[in-house]
Design a protein around this motif. Structure first.
Motif, PDB file in Angstrom:
ATOM      1  N   GLU A  32      10.747  10.963   5.474  1.00 14.46           N
ATOM      2  CA  GLU A  32      11.356  10.357   4.270  1.00 14.46           C
ATOM      3  C   GLU A  32      12.801   9.963   4.521  1.00 14.46           C
ATOM      4  OE1 GLU A  32      11.001   8.818   0.559  1.00 14.46           O
ATOM      5  OE2 GLU A  32       9.391   9.957   1.479  1.00 14.46           O
ATOM      6  N   THR A  33      13.541  10.794   5.247  1.00 11.83           N
ATOM      7  CA  THR A  33      14.964  10.522   5.456  1.00 11.83           C
ATOM      8  C   THR A  33      15.210   9.345   6.388  1.00 11.83           C
ATOM      9  OG1 THR A  33      15.043  12.139   7.237  1.00 11.83           O
ATOM     10  CG2 THR A  33      15.650  12.906   5.030  1.00 11.83           C
ATOM     11  N   THR A  44       3.663   1.286  10.159  1.00  6.29           N
ATOM     12  CA  THR A  44       4.375   2.554  10.196  1.00  6.29           C
ATOM     13  C   THR A  44       4.131   3.218   8.853  1.00  6.29           C
ATOM     14  OG1 THR A  44       6.094   1.697  11.653  1.00  6.29           O
ATOM     15  CG2 THR A  44       6.657   3.641  10.361  1.00  6.29           C
ATOM     16  N   LEU A  45       3.753   4.500   8.890  1.00 10.60           N
ATOM     17  CA  LEU A  45       3.468   5.245   7.667  1.00 10.60           C
ATOM     18  C   LEU A  45       4.563   6.266   7.386  1.00 10.60           C
ATOM     19  CD1 LEU A  45      -0.354   5.999   7.990  1.00 10.60           C
ATOM     20  CD2 LEU A  45       0.784   3.994   7.012  1.00 10.60           C
ATOM     21  N   ARG A  46       4.666   6.638   6.126  1.00  4.68           N
ATOM     22  CA  ARG A  46       5.578   7.679   5.690  1.00  4.68           C
ATOM     23  C   ARG A  46       4.935   9.039   6.000  1.00  4.68           C
ATOM     24  NH1 ARG A  46       9.466   6.523   2.637  1.00  4.68           N
ATOM     25  NH2 ARG A  46       8.421   4.731   1.731  1.00  4.68           N
ATOM     26  N   TYR A  47       5.726   9.956   6.559  1.00  4.72           N
ATOM     27  CA  TYR A  47       5.249  11.299   6.852  1.00  4.72           C
ATOM     28  C   TYR A  47       4.694  11.938   5.579  1.00  4.72           C
ATOM     29  CZ  TYR A  47       5.103  16.149   8.278  1.00  4.72           C
ATOM     30  OH  TYR A  47       4.672  17.419   8.550  1.00  4.72           O
ATOM     31  N   GLY A  48       3.528  12.550   5.707  1.00  7.75           N
ATOM     32  CA  GLY A  48       2.880  13.194   4.571  1.00  7.75           C
ATOM     33  C   GLY A  48       1.780  12.340   3.971  1.00  7.75           C
ATOM     34  N   SER A  49       1.767  11.051   4.291  1.00  7.13           N
ATOM     35  CA  SER A  49       0.690  10.189   3.817  1.00  7.13           C
ATOM     36  C   SER A  49      -0.559  10.495   4.644  1.00  7.13           C
ATOM     37  CB  SER A  49       1.050   8.715   4.000  1.00  7.13           C
ATOM     38  OG  SER A  49       2.194   8.392   3.255  1.00  7.13           O
ATOM     39  N   PRO A  50      -1.708  10.620   3.990  1.00  8.78           N
ATOM     40  CA  PRO A  50      -2.932  10.883   4.756  1.00  8.78           C
ATOM     41  C   PRO A  50      -3.258   9.669   5.637  1.00  8.78           C
ATOM     42  CG  PRO A  50      -3.430  10.556   2.427  1.00  8.78           C
ATOM     43  CD  PRO A  50      -1.948  10.533   2.567  1.00  8.78           C
ATOM     44  N   VAL A  51      -3.232   9.856   6.937  1.00  7.06           N
ATOM     45  CA  VAL A  51      -3.332   8.738   7.877  1.00  7.06           C
ATOM     46  C   VAL A  51      -4.637   7.965   7.709  1.00  7.06           C
ATOM     47  CG1 VAL A  51      -3.397   8.091  10.323  1.00  7.06           C
ATOM     48  CG2 VAL A  51      -1.762   9.804   9.523  1.00  7.06           C
ATOM     49  N   ARG A  52      -5.758   8.637   7.748  1.00  4.69           N
ATOM     50  CA  ARG A  52      -7.048   7.930   7.657  1.00  4.69           C
ATOM     51  C   ARG A  52      -7.220   7.236   6.314  1.00  4.69           C
ATOM     52  NH1 ARG A  52     -11.431  11.713  10.809  1.00  4.69           N
ATOM     53  NH2 ARG A  52     -10.426  11.491  12.838  1.00  4.69           N
ATOM     54  N   VAL A 104       0.851  -1.195   0.000  1.00  3.25           N
ATOM     55  CA  VAL A 104       0.000   0.000   0.000  1.00  3.25           C
ATOM     56  C   VAL A 104       0.890   1.248   0.000  1.00  3.25           C
ATOM     57  CG1 VAL A 104      -1.684   1.311   1.364  1.00  3.25           C
ATOM     58  CG2 VAL A 104      -1.923  -1.171   1.152  1.00  3.25           C
ATOM     59  N   PRO A 105       0.643   2.188  -0.918  1.00  2.00           N
ATOM     60  CA  PRO A 105       1.428   3.431  -0.935  1.00  2.00           C
ATOM     61  C   PRO A 105       1.327   4.167   0.403  1.00  2.00           C
ATOM     62  CG  PRO A 105       0.100   3.245  -2.917  1.00  2.00           C
ATOM     63  CD  PRO A 105      -0.348   2.144  -1.991  1.00  2.00           C
ATOM     64  N   GLY A 106       2.465   4.598   0.910  1.00  2.00           N
ATOM     65  CA  GLY A 106       2.506   5.316   2.179  1.00  2.00           C
ATOM     66  C   GLY A 106       2.871   4.440   3.357  1.00  2.00           C
ATOM     67  N   VAL A 107       2.792   3.113   3.180  1.00  7.00           N
ATOM     68  CA  VAL A 107       3.166   2.198   4.262  1.00  7.00           C
ATOM     69  C   VAL A 107       4.661   1.922   4.161  1.00  7.00           C
ATOM     70  CG1 VAL A 107       2.888  -0.125   5.220  1.00  7.00           C
ATOM     71  CG2 VAL A 107       0.890   1.126   4.377  1.00  7.00           C
ATOM     72  N   VAL A 108       5.380   2.245   5.233  1.00  7.72           N
ATOM     73  CA  VAL A 108       6.819   2.006   5.288  1.00  7.72           C
ATOM     74  C   VAL A 108       7.078   0.556   5.686  1.00  7.72           C
ATOM     75  CG1 VAL A 108       8.950   2.623   6.492  1.00  7.72           C
ATOM     76  CG2 VAL A 108       7.347   4.398   5.798  1.00  7.72           C
TER      77      VAL A 108
END
Length: 103
Positions: free
Chosen positions: A99-100, A63-71, A24-28
């Motif tokens: 991201e870093t 864990t999500l990437r910062y900037g990904s819409p959480v909901r 899923v995009p945004g999932v680290v």
């Protein structure tokens, strides 16, 4: 002399959920919880971040990437996992990383 390669095993449902969720995009990645308590234990390995209960509810901790819409991202995670399990999925966002610091 026998073959040195270990026998292949069929992926467990927890492995399939993990693969679907991490795509899923945004999932680290998956997250095992504060004390590593969220996991499915299988013969020979452990799937951190996925836990199935006796009531057919699957817990997914990510864990999500910062900037990904959480909901929105959590909803996509729920849909991806439910497509594999066919049941109820509870999603917990355990962390958000920049991201870093993301792998």
């Amino acid at each position: 002399m026998g073959d040195a390669t270990p026998p292949t095993r069929e992926p467990d449902q927890a492995d399939l959920v993990a693969a679907a969720v991490t795509a899923v995009p945004g999932v680290v990645g998956l997250h095992a919880g504060m004390f590593g308590e969220v996991a499915t234990y299988l013969p020979g390995h452990r799937v951190a971040g996925i836990r199935t209960g006796p009531d057919d509810v699957t817990e997914v901790h990510v864990t999500l990437r910062y900037g990904s819409p959480v909901r929105d991202t959590a909803a996509l995670v729920r849909e991806a996992a439910a497509a594999v399990t066919g049941g109820v999925v509870d999603v917990t966002v355990e962390d958000v990383v920049a991201e870093t610091t993301a792998p």
